[in-house]
Write a protein that holds these residues in place. Structure first.
Motif, PDB file in Angstrom:
ATOM      1  N   VAL A  43       0.845  -1.190   0.000  1.00 50.07           N
ATOM      2  CA  VAL A  43       0.000   0.000   0.000  1.00 50.07           C
ATOM      3  C   VAL A  43       0.881   1.242   0.000  1.00 50.07           C
ATOM      4  CG1 VAL A  43      -1.739   1.307   1.273  1.00 50.07           C
ATOM      5  CG2 VAL A  43      -1.847  -1.199   1.226  1.00 50.07           C
ATOM      6  N   PHE A  44       0.593   2.183  -0.905  1.00 51.73           N
ATOM      7  CA  PHE A  44       1.330   3.441  -0.980  1.00 51.73           C
ATOM      8  C   PHE A  44       0.361   4.612  -1.017  1.00 51.73           C
ATOM      9  CE2 PHE A  44       4.359   0.421  -2.676  1.00 51.73           C
ATOM     10  CZ  PHE A  44       5.579   0.856  -2.194  1.00 51.73           C
ATOM     11  N   GLY A  45       0.793   5.723  -0.442  1.00 53.30           N
ATOM     12  CA  GLY A  45       0.067   6.967  -0.628  1.00 53.30           C
ATOM     13  C   GLY A  45       0.337   7.497  -2.025  1.00 53.30           C
ATOM     14  N   ALA A  46      -0.685   8.044  -2.670  1.00 53.37           N
ATOM     15  CA  ALA A  46      -0.528   8.543  -4.032  1.00 53.37           C
ATOM     16  C   ALA A  46       0.440   9.715  -4.113  1.00 53.37           C
ATOM     17  CB  ALA A  46      -1.885   8.947  -4.601  1.00 53.37           C
ATOM     18  N   ASP A  47       0.684  10.366  -2.974  1.00 58.71           N
ATOM     19  CA  ASP A  47       1.587  11.521  -2.951  1.00 58.71           C
ATOM     20  C   ASP A  47       2.872  11.231  -2.179  1.00 58.71           C
ATOM     21  OD1 ASP A  47      -0.119  13.693  -4.276  1.00 58.71           O
ATOM     22  OD2 ASP A  47      -1.479  12.931  -2.741  1.00 58.71           O
ATOM     23  N   ALA A  97      -1.961  -1.450  -3.895  1.00 62.32           N
ATOM     24  CA  ALA A  97      -3.071  -0.519  -3.684  1.00 62.32           C
ATOM     25  C   ALA A  97      -2.501   0.875  -3.451  1.00 62.32           C
ATOM     26  CB  ALA A  97      -3.929  -0.949  -2.497  1.00 62.32           C
ATOM     27  N   THR A  98      -3.156   1.873  -3.992  1.00 60.92           N
ATOM     28  CA  THR A  98      -2.741   3.265  -3.829  1.00 60.92           C
ATOM     29  C   THR A  98      -3.864   4.049  -3.164  1.00 60.92           C
ATOM     30  OG1 THR A  98      -1.365   3.129  -5.826  1.00 60.92           O
ATOM     31  CG2 THR A  98      -1.911   5.322  -5.010  1.00 60.92           C
ATOM     32  N   ILE A  99      -3.509   4.853  -2.183  1.00 59.59           N
ATOM     33  CA  ILE A  99      -4.499   5.623  -1.425  1.00 59.59           C
ATOM     34  C   ILE A  99      -4.295   7.106  -1.706  1.00 59.59           C
ATOM     35  CG2 ILE A  99      -5.258   6.269   0.896  1.00 59.59           C
ATOM     36  CD1 ILE A  99      -4.741   3.417   1.746  1.00 59.59           C
ATOM     37  N   ASP A 100      -5.362   7.758  -2.144  1.00 62.98           N
ATOM     38  CA  ASP A 100      -5.293   9.172  -2.507  1.00 62.98           C
ATOM     39  C   ASP A 100      -5.135  10.052  -1.271  1.00 62.98           C
ATOM     40  OD1 ASP A 100      -5.601   8.594  -5.214  1.00 62.98           O
ATOM     41  OD2 ASP A 100      -7.793   8.733  -5.118  1.00 62.98           O
ATOM     42  N   GLN A 101      -4.626  11.247  -1.522  1.00 66.93           N
ATOM     43  CA  GLN A 101      -4.466  12.264  -0.492  1.00 66.93           C
ATOM     44  C   GLN A 101      -3.649  11.757   0.698  1.00 66.93           C
ATOM     45  OE1 GLN A 101      -5.585  15.669  -0.617  1.00 66.93           O
ATOM     46  NE2 GLN A 101      -5.592  14.972  -2.740  1.00 66.93           N
ATOM     47  N   ALA A 102      -2.537  11.106   0.384  1.00 69.23           N
ATOM     48  CA  ALA A 102      -1.657  10.595   1.443  1.00 69.23           C
ATOM     49  C   ALA A 102      -0.238  10.520   0.922  1.00 69.23           C
ATOM     50  CB  ALA A 102      -2.122   9.218   1.905  1.00 69.23           C
ATOM     51  N   ALA A 110      -9.020   5.601   7.682  1.00 67.20           N
ATOM     52  CA  ALA A 110     -10.208   4.855   7.251  1.00 67.20           C
ATOM     53  C   ALA A 110      -9.924   4.105   5.953  1.00 67.20           C
ATOM     54  CB  ALA A 110     -11.386   5.802   7.074  1.00 67.20           C
ATOM     55  N   ALA A 111      -9.241   4.751   5.022  1.00 63.31           N
ATOM     56  CA  ALA A 111      -8.913   4.100   3.752  1.00 63.31           C
ATOM     57  C   ALA A 111      -7.926   2.962   3.953  1.00 63.31           C
ATOM     58  CB  ALA A 111      -8.349   5.129   2.771  1.00 63.31           C
ATOM     59  N   VAL A 112      -6.964   3.160   4.845  1.00 64.30           N
ATOM     60  CA  VAL A 112      -6.016   2.090   5.147  1.00 64.30           C
ATOM     61  C   VAL A 112      -6.737   0.907   5.775  1.00 64.30           C
ATOM     62  CG1 VAL A 112      -4.041   1.434   6.596  1.00 64.30           C
ATOM     63  CG2 VAL A 112      -4.015   3.601   5.348  1.00 64.30           C
ATOM     64  N   SER A 113      -7.604   1.166   6.728  1.00 65.28           N
ATOM     65  CA  SER A 113      -8.355   0.091   7.377  1.00 65.28           C
ATOM     66  C   SER A 113      -9.191  -0.674   6.357  1.00 65.28           C
ATOM     67  CB  SER A 113      -9.265   0.667   8.470  1.00 65.28           C
ATOM     68  OG  SER A 113      -8.505   1.325   9.471  1.00 65.28           O
ATOM     69  N   ALA A 114      -9.836   0.060   5.459  1.00 66.47           N
ATOM     70  CA  ALA A 114     -10.666  -0.585   4.436  1.00 66.47           C
ATOM     71  C   ALA A 114      -9.814  -1.448   3.512  1.00 66.47           C
ATOM     72  CB  ALA A 114     -11.422   0.470   3.634  1.00 66.47           C
ATOM     73  N   ALA A 115      -8.623  -0.970   3.167  1.00 70.74           N
ATOM     74  CA  ALA A 115      -7.743  -1.748   2.285  1.00 70.74           C
ATOM     75  C   ALA A 115      -7.300  -3.039   2.965  1.00 70.74           C
ATOM     76  CB  ALA A 115      -6.536  -0.903   1.883  1.00 70.74           C
ATOM     77  N   ILE A 116      -6.952  -2.948   4.250  1.00 71.19           N
ATOM     78  CA  ILE A 116      -6.509  -4.129   4.998  1.00 71.19           C
ATOM     79  C   ILE A 116      -7.638  -5.147   5.108  1.00 71.19           C
ATOM     80  CG2 ILE A 116      -5.759  -4.967   7.254  1.00 71.19           C
ATOM     81  CD1 ILE A 116      -4.412  -2.171   7.634  1.00 71.19           C
ATOM     82  N   ILE A 117      -8.787  -4.695   5.562  1.00 77.16           N
ATOM     83  CA  ILE A 117      -9.918  -5.603   5.778  1.00 77.16           C
ATOM     84  C   ILE A 117     -10.412  -6.166   4.459  1.00 77.16           C
ATOM     85  CG2 ILE A 117     -12.304  -5.698   6.606  1.00 77.16           C
ATOM     86  CD1 ILE A 117     -11.427  -3.534   8.700  1.00 77.16           C
ATOM     87  N   GLY A 118     -10.428  -5.343   3.407  1.00 74.61           N
ATOM     88  CA  GLY A 118     -10.849  -5.817   2.101  1.00 74.61           C
ATOM     89  C   GLY A 118      -9.905  -6.872   1.544  1.00 74.61           C
ATOM     90  N   PHE A 119      -8.619  -6.693   1.775  1.00 71.10           N
ATOM     91  CA  PHE A 119      -7.628  -7.670   1.322  1.00 71.10           C
ATOM     92  C   PHE A 119      -7.828  -9.005   2.036  1.00 71.10           C
ATOM     93  CE2 PHE A 119      -3.160  -9.308   1.963  1.00 71.10           C
ATOM     94  CZ  PHE A 119      -2.998  -9.811   0.688  1.00 71.10           C
ATOM     95  N   PHE A 120      -7.997  -8.969   3.348  1.00 72.00           N
ATOM     96  CA  PHE A 120      -8.226 -10.202   4.083  1.00 72.00           C
ATOM     97  C   PHE A 120      -9.527 -10.879   3.621  1.00 72.00           C
ATOM     98  CE2 PHE A 120      -5.814  -8.347   7.985  1.00 72.00           C
ATOM     99  CZ  PHE A 120      -4.601  -8.636   7.380  1.00 72.00           C
ATOM    100  N   ALA A 121     -10.551 -10.079   3.396  1.00 71.36           N
ATOM    101  CA  ALA A 121     -11.838 -10.640   2.955  1.00 71.36           C
ATOM    102  C   ALA A 121     -11.719 -11.292   1.596  1.00 71.36           C
ATOM    103  CB  ALA A 121     -12.903  -9.548   2.945  1.00 71.36           C
ATOM    104  N   ALA A 122     -10.941 -10.679   0.698  1.00 68.16           N
ATOM    105  CA  ALA A 122     -10.766 -11.230  -0.644  1.00 68.16           C
ATOM    106  C   ALA A 122     -10.049 -12.573  -0.606  1.00 68.16           C
ATOM    107  CB  ALA A 122      -9.988 -10.250  -1.513  1.00 68.16           C
ATOM    108  N   LEU A 123      -9.273 -12.778   0.437  1.00 67.63           N
ATOM    109  CA  LEU A 123      -8.565 -14.054   0.612  1.00 67.63           C
ATOM    110  C   LEU A 123      -9.417 -15.079   1.356  1.00 67.63           C
ATOM    111  CD1 LEU A 123      -5.055 -12.638   1.641  1.00 67.63           C
ATOM    112  CD2 LEU A 123      -5.700 -13.572  -0.600  1.00 67.63           C
TER     113      LEU A 123
END
Length: 303
Positions: A243-247, A273-278, A288-301
């Motif tokens: 995960v990287f911040g877009a900035d 995954a890239t997160i905007d405004q970071a 919130a975006a980081v948490s969503a990325a983490i939980i979404g990744f685990f869910a996808a697995l």
């Protein structure tokens, strides 16, 4: 170059977070936990301690996970002798911690310097990690590219902090905190109270002394190993999300897209995954975006 030595501040409070000190071979590791269910080990970036995850832990707990955030050797409220720090000491601490807690394979989320230990654990004991998320760091197997050079000029602090005398002084004086949490590395400025919490921990005597050894004995040696290609033949055996911040000044999207244009050289299942405004401190800027990325990744697995 005199500064006043400071003791550790009181533990900040986060509703629902519990604290314990786990006995290791040569001291006690402070561990913050929240929630029940499948364990997720959270490894903070340089100087940020368990408190970096203050907004991620409730999200993980609400999603049915047990968030486990230790203070690694040389940082935070752990009582572990920092003079013993070497290239792999933190990773060995984690092995001991997982054994003491009676945990099997865990999910790991790491940021910045915490990812060094996560990488070591993933490569040396792949059976201990079910899946992992790595934040604001590239794969160890990557090749350096010309486009990375502009971002590298901001990393002068690694050599400065590794210098005996100078490194601890920079930490105690507050100069490093101001450098880290500046527009160089962040899009959104920290709330003054959040900045002061981080800065107060970085200024304390023990953490300031440990910073020198962490940079000289762990960060710079690992950087040398990456540049020399020591990890090129290694592959991550577990699903891994980067995960990287877009900035992020060091790894803007043009660079990360090139790095991850082909991922088979990094592992069997490597995603981006890239997160905007970071920027680099994406966990603080967009929790919130980081948490969503983490939980979404685990869910996808299916985890």
């Amino acid at each position: 170059m005199k500064t006043q030595n400071q003791a550790m501040p009181a533990l900040p409070e986060v509703q629902g977070v519990e604290h314990e000190y786990v006995e290791l071979a040569d001291g006690h590791m402070h561990v913050a936990t929240m929630g029940t269910g499948a364990p997720v080990l959270l490894l903070a970036g340089f100087g940020q301690t368990w408190w970096e995850w203050r907004e991620v832990m409730p999200a993980l707990a609400a999603a049915g996970y047990r968030a486990i955030a230790p203070d690694l050797r040389g940082e935070g409220w752990s009582q572990l002798p920092y003079r013993n720090i070497d290239r792999t000491s933190r990773y060995r601490d984690l092995l001991e911690l997982l054994e003491r807690l009676g945990l099997g394979a865990v999910r790991v989320v790491s940021h910045d310097m915490g990812s060094i230990s996560a990488f070591q654990l993933a490569l040396e004991h792949p059976g201990m990690i079910q899946s992992q998320v790595m934040i604001a760091v590239p794969p160890l197997q990557m090749r350096f590219q010309l486009g990375m050079v502009p971002g590298m000029r901001h990393l002068w602090h690694q050599e400065a902090l590794s210098t005996p005398g100078l490194g601890p002084w920079l930490m105690r004086s507050g100069r490093m905190a101001r450098h880290f949490f500046s527009p160089v590395f962040m899009v959104k400025p920290l709330d003054p109270d959040v900045f002061e919490q981080y800065a107060s921990v970085m200024r304390c005597e023990a953490n300031a002394g440990a910073a020198e050894l962490l940079c000289r004995r762990m960060v710079l040696p690992e950087l040398g190993r990456i540049i020399s290609g020591k990890y090129r033949a290694d592959r991550l055996a577990m699903p891994t999300l980067f995960v990287f911040g877009a900035d992020d000044a060091g790894f803007p999207p043009a660079i990360t897209q090139r790095i991850f244009s082909g991922t088979t050289g990094y592992g069997t299942d490597v995603r981006l995954a890239t997160i905007d405004q970071a920027g680099h401190f994406v966990v603080d800027e967009q929790p919130a975006a980081v948490s969503a990325a983490i939980i979404g990744f685990f869910a996808a697995l299916g985890e």
